[in-house]
Design a protein around this motif. Structure first.
Motif, PDB file in Angstrom:
ATOM      1  N   GLY A  89       0.736  -1.531  -0.087  1.00 22.92           N
ATOM      2  CA  GLY A  89       0.099   0.025   0.008  1.00 22.92           C
ATOM      3  C   GLY A  89       0.800   1.183  -0.098  1.00 22.92           C
ATOM      4  N   VAL A  90       0.351   2.173   0.582  1.00 23.51           N
ATOM      5  CA  VAL A  90       0.890   3.704   0.570  1.00 23.51           C
ATOM      6  C   VAL A  90       2.056   3.612   1.612  1.00 23.51           C
ATOM      7  CG1 VAL A  90       0.767   6.009   0.688  1.00 23.51           C
ATOM      8  CG2 VAL A  90      -0.942   4.682  -0.177  1.00 23.51           C
ATOM      9  N   THR A  91       3.210   3.851   1.377  1.00 28.40           N
ATOM     10  CA  THR A  91       4.211   3.901   2.208  1.00 28.40           C
ATOM     11  C   THR A  91       4.254   4.847   3.514  1.00 28.40           C
ATOM     12  OG1 THR A  91       5.826   2.660   0.781  1.00 28.40           O
ATOM     13  CG2 THR A  91       6.849   3.703   2.589  1.00 28.40           C
ATOM     14  N   VAL A  92       4.478   4.588   4.470  1.00 32.03           N
ATOM     15  CA  VAL A  92       4.324   5.461   5.625  1.00 32.03           C
ATOM     16  C   VAL A  92       5.633   5.832   6.252  1.00 32.03           C
ATOM     17  CG1 VAL A  92       3.500   6.205   7.935  1.00 32.03           C
ATOM     18  CG2 VAL A  92       1.863   5.093   6.216  1.00 32.03           C
ATOM     19  N   ALA A  93       6.275   4.808   6.356  1.00 30.63           N
ATOM     20  CA  ALA A  93       8.116   4.632   7.013  1.00 30.63           C
ATOM     21  C   ALA A  93       8.523   3.571   6.187  1.00 30.63           C
ATOM     22  CB  ALA A  93       7.829   4.554   8.520  1.00 30.63           C
ATOM     23  N   LYS A  94       9.913   3.701   5.956  1.00 34.23           N
ATOM     24  CA  LYS A  94      10.901   2.625   5.468  1.00 34.23           C
ATOM     25  C   LYS A  94      12.369   2.714   6.067  1.00 34.23           C
ATOM     26  CE  LYS A  94      12.567   0.837   1.231  1.00 34.23           C
ATOM     27  NZ  LYS A  94      12.271   1.135  -0.513  1.00 34.23           N
ATOM     28  N   LEU A  95      12.704   1.426   6.731  1.00 30.28           N
ATOM     29  CA  LEU A  95      13.827   1.376   7.304  1.00 30.28           C
ATOM     30  C   LEU A  95      14.652   0.077   6.611  1.00 30.28           C
ATOM     31  CD1 LEU A  95      15.992   2.210   9.383  1.00 30.28           C
ATOM     32  CD2 LEU A  95      14.521   0.679  10.903  1.00 30.28           C
ATOM     33  N   GLY A  96      15.326   0.338   5.442  1.00 33.75           N
ATOM     34  CA  GLY A  96      16.108  -0.720   4.831  1.00 33.75           C
ATOM     35  C   GLY A  96      14.933  -1.694   4.005  1.00 33.75           C
ATOM     36  N   PHE A  97      14.650  -2.725   4.348  1.00 27.50           N
ATOM     37  CA  PHE A  97      13.815  -3.661   3.673  1.00 27.50           C
ATOM     38  C   PHE A  97      12.375  -3.888   4.378  1.00 27.50           C
ATOM     39  CE2 PHE A  97      15.828  -6.255   6.747  1.00 27.50           C
ATOM     40  CZ  PHE A  97      14.885  -7.294   7.302  1.00 27.50           C
ATOM     41  N   ILE A  98      12.443  -3.177   5.506  1.00 29.18           N
ATOM     42  CA  ILE A  98      11.284  -2.981   6.332  1.00 29.18           C
ATOM     43  C   ILE A  98      10.448  -1.999   5.911  1.00 29.18           C
ATOM     44  CG2 ILE A  98      10.153  -2.867   8.611  1.00 29.18           C
ATOM     45  CD1 ILE A  98      12.517  -4.010   9.651  1.00 29.18           C
ATOM     46  N   VAL A  99       9.132  -1.974   5.403  1.00 29.91           N
ATOM     47  CA  VAL A  99       8.260  -1.097   4.892  1.00 29.91           C
ATOM     48  C   VAL A  99       6.974  -1.160   5.500  1.00 29.91           C
ATOM     49  CG1 VAL A  99       7.134  -0.284   2.823  1.00 29.91           C
ATOM     50  CG2 VAL A  99       9.255  -1.252   2.439  1.00 29.91           C
ATOM     51  N   ILE A 100       6.492  -0.059   6.159  1.00 28.49           N
ATOM     52  CA  ILE A 100       5.399   0.197   6.726  1.00 28.49           C
ATOM     53  C   ILE A 100       4.384   1.142   5.982  1.00 28.49           C
ATOM     54  CG2 ILE A 100       4.158   1.049   8.899  1.00 28.49           C
ATOM     55  CD1 ILE A 100       6.743   0.556  10.612  1.00 28.49           C
ATOM     56  N   THR A 101       3.338   0.400   5.714  1.00 27.17           N
ATOM     57  CA  THR A 101       2.354   1.113   5.050  1.00 27.17           C
ATOM     58  C   THR A 101       1.280   1.292   5.829  1.00 27.17           C
ATOM     59  OG1 THR A 101       1.105  -1.150   4.231  1.00 27.17           O
ATOM     60  CG2 THR A 101       2.974  -0.375   2.883  1.00 27.17           C
ATOM     61  N   LYS A 102       0.245   2.514   5.103  1.00 28.53           N
ATOM     62  CA  LYS A 102      -1.033   3.058   5.771  1.00 28.53           C
ATOM     63  C   LYS A 102      -1.879   1.748   5.859  1.00 28.53           C
ATOM     64  CE  LYS A 102      -4.738   6.171   5.152  1.00 28.53           C
ATOM     65  NZ  LYS A 102      -5.141   7.335   4.082  1.00 28.53           N
ATOM     66  N   GLU A 103      -1.928   0.988   4.858  1.00 27.55           N
ATOM     67  CA  GLU A 103      -3.008  -0.020   4.979  1.00 27.55           C
ATOM     68  C   GLU A 103      -2.708  -1.278   5.710  1.00 27.55           C
ATOM     69  OE1 GLU A 103      -3.408   1.981   1.098  1.00 27.55           O
ATOM     70  OE2 GLU A 103      -1.836   1.191   2.181  1.00 27.55           O
ATOM     71  N   GLY A 104      -1.377  -1.383   5.977  1.00 26.44           N
ATOM     72  CA  GLY A 104      -1.025  -2.349   7.147  1.00 26.44           C
ATOM     73  C   GLY A 104      -1.284  -1.904   8.651  1.00 26.44           C
ATOM     74  N   LEU A 105      -0.800  -0.465   8.703  1.00 27.12           N
ATOM     75  CA  LEU A 105      -1.147  -0.041  10.118  1.00 27.12           C
ATOM     76  C   LEU A 105      -2.883  -0.276  10.409  1.00 27.12           C
ATOM     77  CD1 LEU A 105       0.710   3.271   9.879  1.00 27.12           C
ATOM     78  CD2 LEU A 105       1.180   0.821  11.453  1.00 27.12           C
ATOM     79  N   VAL A 106      -3.730  -0.072   9.409  1.00 24.78           N
ATOM     80  CA  VAL A 106      -4.988  -0.178   9.482  1.00 24.78           C
ATOM     81  C   VAL A 106      -5.286  -1.513   9.762  1.00 24.78           C
ATOM     82  CG1 VAL A 106      -7.176   0.152   8.465  1.00 24.78           C
ATOM     83  CG2 VAL A 106      -5.563   2.085   8.284  1.00 24.78           C
ATOM     84  N   LYS A 107      -5.065  -2.524   8.821  1.00 23.06           N
ATOM     85  CA  LYS A 107      -5.084  -4.088   9.089  1.00 23.06           C
ATOM     86  C   LYS A 107      -4.649  -4.374  10.341  1.00 23.06           C
ATOM     87  CE  LYS A 107      -5.403  -8.135   5.942  1.00 23.06           C
ATOM     88  NZ  LYS A 107      -4.621  -8.447   4.813  1.00 23.06           N
ATOM     89  N   GLY A 108      -3.519  -3.995  10.884  1.00 25.38           N
ATOM     90  CA  GLY A 108      -2.698  -4.512  12.164  1.00 25.38           C
ATOM     91  C   GLY A 108      -3.799  -4.146  13.298  1.00 25.38           C
ATOM     92  N   ALA A 109      -4.190  -3.046  13.101  1.00 23.39           N
ATOM     93  CA  ALA A 109      -5.275  -2.314  14.150  1.00 23.39           C
ATOM     94  C   ALA A 109      -6.417  -3.320  14.356  1.00 23.39           C
ATOM     95  CB  ALA A 109      -5.353  -0.728  14.152  1.00 23.39           C
ATOM     96  N   TYR A 110      -6.863  -3.379  13.094  1.00 24.52           N
ATOM     97  CA  TYR A 110      -8.330  -4.096  13.255  1.00 24.52           C
ATOM     98  C   TYR A 110      -7.955  -5.672  13.602  1.00 24.52           C
ATOM     99  CZ  TYR A 110     -10.831  -0.738  10.381  1.00 24.52           C
ATOM    100  OH  TYR A 110     -11.365   0.271  10.083  1.00 24.52           O
ATOM    101  N   ILE A 111      -6.875  -6.175  13.285  1.00 22.09           N
ATOM    102  CA  ILE A 111      -6.671  -7.567  13.639  1.00 22.09           C
ATOM    103  C   ILE A 111      -6.607  -7.704  15.031  1.00 22.09           C
ATOM    104  CG2 ILE A 111      -4.259  -7.901  13.286  1.00 22.09           C
ATOM    105  CD1 ILE A 111      -6.903 -10.631  12.512  1.00 22.09           C
ATOM    106  N   SER A 112      -5.734  -6.645  15.556  1.00 25.36           N
ATOM    107  CA  SER A 112      -5.522  -6.650  17.123  1.00 25.36           C
ATOM    108  C   SER A 112      -6.687  -6.553  17.743  1.00 25.36           C
ATOM    109  CB  SER A 112      -4.626  -5.450  17.627  1.00 25.36           C
ATOM    110  OG  SER A 112      -3.294  -5.532  16.758  1.00 25.36           O
ATOM    111  N   VAL A 113      -7.633  -5.552  17.317  1.00 27.26           N
ATOM    112  CA  VAL A 113      -8.768  -5.415  18.226  1.00 27.26           C
ATOM    113  C   VAL A 113      -9.836  -6.587  17.891  1.00 27.26           C
ATOM    114  CG1 VAL A 113     -11.149  -3.918  18.131  1.00 27.26           C
ATOM    115  CG2 VAL A 113      -8.847  -2.911  17.749  1.00 27.26           C
ATOM    116  N   ARG A 114      -9.854  -7.240  16.758  1.00 25.03           N
ATOM    117  CA  ARG A 114     -10.500  -8.460  16.798  1.00 25.03           C
ATOM    118  C   ARG A 114     -10.139  -9.480  17.697  1.00 25.03           C
ATOM    119  NH1 ARG A 114     -10.652  -8.531  10.169  1.00 25.03           N
ATOM    120  NH2 ARG A 114     -12.588  -7.255   9.770  1.00 25.03           N
TER     121      ARG A 114
END
Length: 268
Positions: A89-114
């Motif tokens: 998805g849309v990249t929010v932060a990147k550290l080397g090969f580790i990429v954090i996306t906006k969609e990933g943050l949303v999906k991670g939050a949803y799965i945690s709450v679930r």
């Protein structure tokens, strides 16, 4: 081990405790299904309100429900991390090969709450229902499977015994751990492999103790001529007015959640 709440019964005089076990089983199923159908903040907000109302009516301390969440903390963090780092998805932060996306943050939050809500909802059912009532509710709910010769009673008995022995095994584990520590065993230092190896002095006595308990239980059941099959109940399950009101409440809950999903997807 102290954070495991499955199989533990919290005695209290509440509306939830008095409900028929079939009602609580159906309600838990409804909560779980709707929990995985929600895909927006508004839906989770409405779900939270209904869940808090159920907790209030059950009179179970909120801290006791959170113990179950602490027991799956590693799984919770691992699942959230996988979704955050592996969702494109849309990249929010990147550290080397580790990429954090906006969609990933949303999906991670949803799965945690679930996962958190899933543990809380199922804990409400197990903490307010005795193993015997839960077994009777399962047997009654799936009684229609007897038509195809499915051993409903035997399966319900196995589930009931499994839940009943969970607190016993937790207590036994704590006793063995303290006994091994008194003999000089160290379970806190070393790397992950050394810590795993140090668990052997706990697992072997626990395994032997579990087999002994199972054999003693089998002998006791045989001595009482238990053979499964058709058995009468000392306290047959009967629906009361509060149970029908609970079913109606489930219907309202489903309509509200479906309505919020439609409202969010079509107008917000």
């Amino acid at each position: 081990m102290a954070n495991i709440t499955i199989g533990q019964y919290y005695a209290e005089n509440s509306i939830i405790h008095k409900l028929d076990p079939r009602v609580k089983l159906f309600g838990t199923m409804v909560f779980v299904v709707l929990l995985f159908l929600i895909d927006n903040i508004l839906g989770y907000a409405v779900f939270t309100v209904f869940m808090l109302a159920a907790i209030k009516m059950s009179k179970v301390p909120f801290g006791k429900l959170l113990k179950g969440v602490r027991g799956i903390l590693f799984i919770l963090l691992f699942s959230a991390a996988l979704n955050i780092f592996l969702t494109p998805g849309v990249t929010v932060a990147k550290l080397g090969f580790i990429v954090i996306t906006k969609e990933g943050l949303v999906k991670g939050a949803y799965i945690s709450v679930r996962l958190v809500y899933l543990i809380i909802c199922t804990s409400i059912m197990t903490l307010t229902t005795t193993p015997n009532d839960l077994s009777d509710g399962l047997e009654k709910s799936f009684g229609f499977l007897k038509v195809i010769k499915f051993p409903v009673h035997e399966i319900a008995m196995i589930i009931s015994l499994s839940l009943r022995f969970i607190p016993t095994l937790v207590e036994e584990t704590e006793k063995i751990t303290k006994a091994q520590k008194a003999r000089g065993a160290d379970f806190d230092t070393g790397n992950i492999f050394q810590k795993a190896k140090s668990l052997v002095p706990i697992l072997i006595p626990l395994f032997i103790s579990s087999i002994r308990r199972a054999l003693d239980l089998a002998t006791a059941m045989e001595a009482r001529c238990y053979h499964g099959g058709k058995r009468t109940k000392m306290k047959p399950l009967k629906y009361e007015k509060r149970d029908y009101v609970a079913y109606a409440g489930y219907g309202v809950f489903v309509l509200v959640i479906v309505g919020t999903n439609l409202l969010w997807n079509n107008y917000l």
